[in-house]
Enzyme design. Structure first.
Site, PDB file in Angstrom:
ATOM      1  N   GLY A 242       0.823  -1.202   0.000  1.00  0.00           N
ATOM      2  CA  GLY A 242       0.000   0.000   0.000  1.00  0.00           C
ATOM      3  C   GLY A 242       0.857   1.252   0.000  1.00  0.00           C
ATOM      4  O   GLY A 242       1.995   1.259  -0.480  1.00  0.00           O
ATOM      5  N   SER A 243       0.326   2.301   0.571  1.00  0.00           N
ATOM      6  CA  SER A 243       0.992   3.600   0.565  1.00  0.00           C
ATOM      7  C   SER A 243       2.081   3.681   1.639  1.00  0.00           C
ATOM      8  O   SER A 243       2.110   2.878   2.585  1.00  0.00           O
ATOM      9  CB  SER A 243      -0.031   4.710   0.818  1.00  0.00           C
ATOM     10  OG  SER A 243      -0.554   4.611   2.127  1.00  0.00           O
ATOM     11  N   GLY A 247       2.318   2.138   5.485  1.00  0.00           N
ATOM     12  CA  GLY A 247       3.481   1.426   5.985  1.00  0.00           C
ATOM     13  C   GLY A 247       4.042   2.020   7.257  1.00  0.00           C
ATOM     14  O   GLY A 247       4.537   1.295   8.131  1.00  0.00           O
ATOM     15  N   GLU A 264       5.635  -3.460   1.143  1.00  0.00           N
ATOM     16  CA  GLU A 264       5.785  -3.045  -0.253  1.00  0.00           C
ATOM     17  C   GLU A 264       4.983  -1.763  -0.419  1.00  0.00           C
ATOM     18  O   GLU A 264       3.753  -1.800  -0.506  1.00  0.00           O
ATOM     19  CB  GLU A 264       5.272  -4.135  -1.200  1.00  0.00           C
ATOM     20  CG  GLU A 264       6.042  -5.439  -1.124  1.00  0.00           C
ATOM     21  CD  GLU A 264       7.430  -5.365  -1.742  1.00  0.00           C
ATOM     22  OE1 GLU A 264       7.808  -4.277  -2.253  1.00  0.00           O
ATOM     23  OE2 GLU A 264       8.146  -6.366  -1.712  1.00  0.00           O
ATOM     24  N   CYS A 298       2.542   0.548  -8.605  1.00  0.00           N
ATOM     25  CA  CYS A 298       3.655   1.029  -7.785  1.00  0.00           C
ATOM     26  C   CYS A 298       4.916   1.154  -8.624  1.00  0.00           C
ATOM     27  O   CYS A 298       5.822   1.925  -8.284  1.00  0.00           O
ATOM     28  CB  CYS A 298       3.883   0.115  -6.588  1.00  0.00           C
ATOM     29  SG  CYS A 298       4.113  -1.613  -7.020  1.00  0.00           S
TER      30      CYS A 298
END
Length: 507
Positions: A242-243, A247, A264, A298
């Protein structure tokens, strides 16, 4: 281009769910439950049952309980489950691809390509089930042997994002299962139907091979359900995609309870285009990497760092290619750019372009296509920037390509590395010295460094992930399996004496 009706999309989704054997009750739009919407038209298609906190607790408990049996199941036998899942994915590639298109807005070839990634990682994991190797180490003590052994870790929590609603689950689940772990999956609240379909297939695979029914569970909901998974001490590893903002919350919370995390996160990926570059090759690689998935990967290419001698020609060719891209219904033949996921993504894109203009950027493209009030289709934008300003350092999940210039290669590499993210990067050059310099220790600081290929489209054989604010995690191929296991160092004394290490004498 006209868009399909919400009723048509709802019927397609129902047919795909029935084909994979999912038995979920779909509620009408507006009924209680988690809404399942589509960016194709912007409509809510239906609702699905939302997991309650008690049900989430039960799912985690079930997966943790199944781990006791699964961890002592021989790894090649565990591989049989993943092999069967792969067979079912081959059988239902079109069905899952349909759901990915409906919920994530990907064009048909990208949606089916994402399912192909699932198939590929299953094949990789089946082979891995017979290759979970440790090592033997020479001991300093006579009559002794050192070795490393690898053991299953526990229940693995998997949190996925909307833009790869099935592949990232498969990356984690296929590897975790052959490693002897069980899985609890919290998919994006924007893509519940694809998750329900995947859960139906893994349940069928488990039943077919006689694996424990609870080796893989799913929990559906919003942030609160995700937090419950993150905070549960029965979850040994949380793999979250995610963003960067997400994270920053997940990592410390898992660490606080001494769990493991695999993150990630964001990417702000660049491609250097050198004077020697094959521009035909570069333009093709740039356009797919920057405009594919409407800029919502991403690994999307967000910055081109072009040598001043070729930048004008390069920009002309990119903008010409952009003008030819068919934009619209992602399921229609010939479409290459589908919708943004929702209005907030469109507003973020508009805001980023406004900031770029304020910083002296020259914007070409970026307009919204009026295909329906609730949907957000946009033209990919190319922005010539005088410098790498603050907005260029930010990841905007939309098809914006910033163009910068350089004179010397070390300057270009410094621009590549200057952003806080470190996922993917590329250089287009026919100069072997430039290519090798880019991949060297003082070259790109990203987890992925490509030569004469774009920043997106990674294969599952290599470990996927990045550095800095991208999180440092690695999934999929290579030795990424080690994140899903625990290592033990064993010392075996096969002599009749007991010498101590480092020459220590005691007694």
């Amino acid at each position: 281009m006209s868009l399909p009706t919400a009723e048509t999309l709802r019927d397609r989704a129902r047919a795909a769910l029935q084909a994979v054997g999912a038995t979920v009750e779909l509620g009408a739009p507006g009924e209680s439950g988690l809404p399942a919407s589509t960016p194709v038209t912007g409509d809510v298609l239906c609702t699905v049952p939302e997991t309650t906190p008690d049900a989430a607790d039960a799912a985690i408990a079930a997966a943790a309980g199944a781990f006791a049996q699964w961890r002592i199941t021989p790894a090649p036998v565990r591989g049989a489950l993943v092999a069967r899942l792969g067979e079912l994915l081959v059988e239902h590639q079109a069905d899952l691809g349909t759901l990915v298109t409906i919920e994530a807005g990907k064009i048909t070839s990208e949606a089916r390509g994402e399912v192909q990634e699932m198939i590929d990682v299953c094949q990789f994991a089946v082979g891995l089930s017979r290759q979970l190797y440790g090592r033997t180490i020479a001991s300093e003590r006579p009559g002794h042997r050192l070795m490393e052994t690898w053991h299953p870790l526990g229940a693995v929590g998997v949190i996925t994002a909307f833009n790869f609603p099935v592949a990232v689950w498969a990356w984690n689940t296929a590897i975790a299962l052959v490693c002897g772990d069980t899985v609890v999956w919290k998919p994006s609240e924007l893509t519940p139907l694809t998750a329900i379909a995947c859960q139906a297939l893994i349940e069928r695979a488990a039943a077919d091979v006689g694996a424990p029914a609870d080796v893989s569970r799913i929990i559906l909901g919003n942030r609160d359900i995700g937090e419950q998974l993150v905070d549960d001490p029965r979850v040994a590893l949380v793999s979250a995609t995610g963003s960067v903002r997400m994270g920053r919350e997940v990592g410390p919370r898992v660490a606080q309870r001494f769990g493991r995390s695999l993150l990630e996160l964001g990417g702000n990926n660049a491609a250097i285009v050198a004077p020697s570059a094959d521009l035909d090759l570069a333009v093709r690689g740039i356009v797919f990497s920057a405009a594919g998935t409407a800029g919502q990967r991403c690994t999307t290419l967000r910055r081109v760092i072009a040598h001043h001698s070729i930048v004008d020609t390069l920009v002309e060719r990119i903008t010409a290619a952009y003008r030819s891209l068919p934009i619209g219904d992602p399921a229609a033949d010939g479409t290459l750019v589908g919708p943004l996921i929702h209005e907030r993504s469109y507003r973020d894109m508009v805001g980023a372009l406004e900031k770029a203009r304020a910083d002296g950027g020259e914007v070409v493209g970026g307009a919204r296509r009026d295909l329906g009030e609730g949907s957000f289709y946009v033209e990919p934008a190319v922005v010539r920037m005088p410098a790498q300003t603050a907005v260029v350092h930010e990841e905007t999940f939309a098809p914006i390509l910033y163009v910068l210039t350089y004179d010397a290669l070390d300057e270009a590499i410094a621009l590549n590395n200057a952003v806080p993210q470190g996922l993917s990067s590329a250089i287009f050059t026919t100069d072997v010295r430039e290519a090798e310099t880019f991949m060297a220790a003082d070259g790109s600081d990203c987890g992925i460094a490509n030569v004469n290929i774009g920043t997106s489209g990674a294969e599952i054989g290599g470990a996927f992930g990045g550095e800095k604010q991208t999180g440092g995690g690695r999934e999929s191929g290579s030795d990424a399996w080690k994140a899903y296991m625990r290592r033990a160092t064993n010392t075996v004394n096969y002599s009749s004496k007991l010498p101590l290490a480092q020459g220590v004498h005691f007694g």
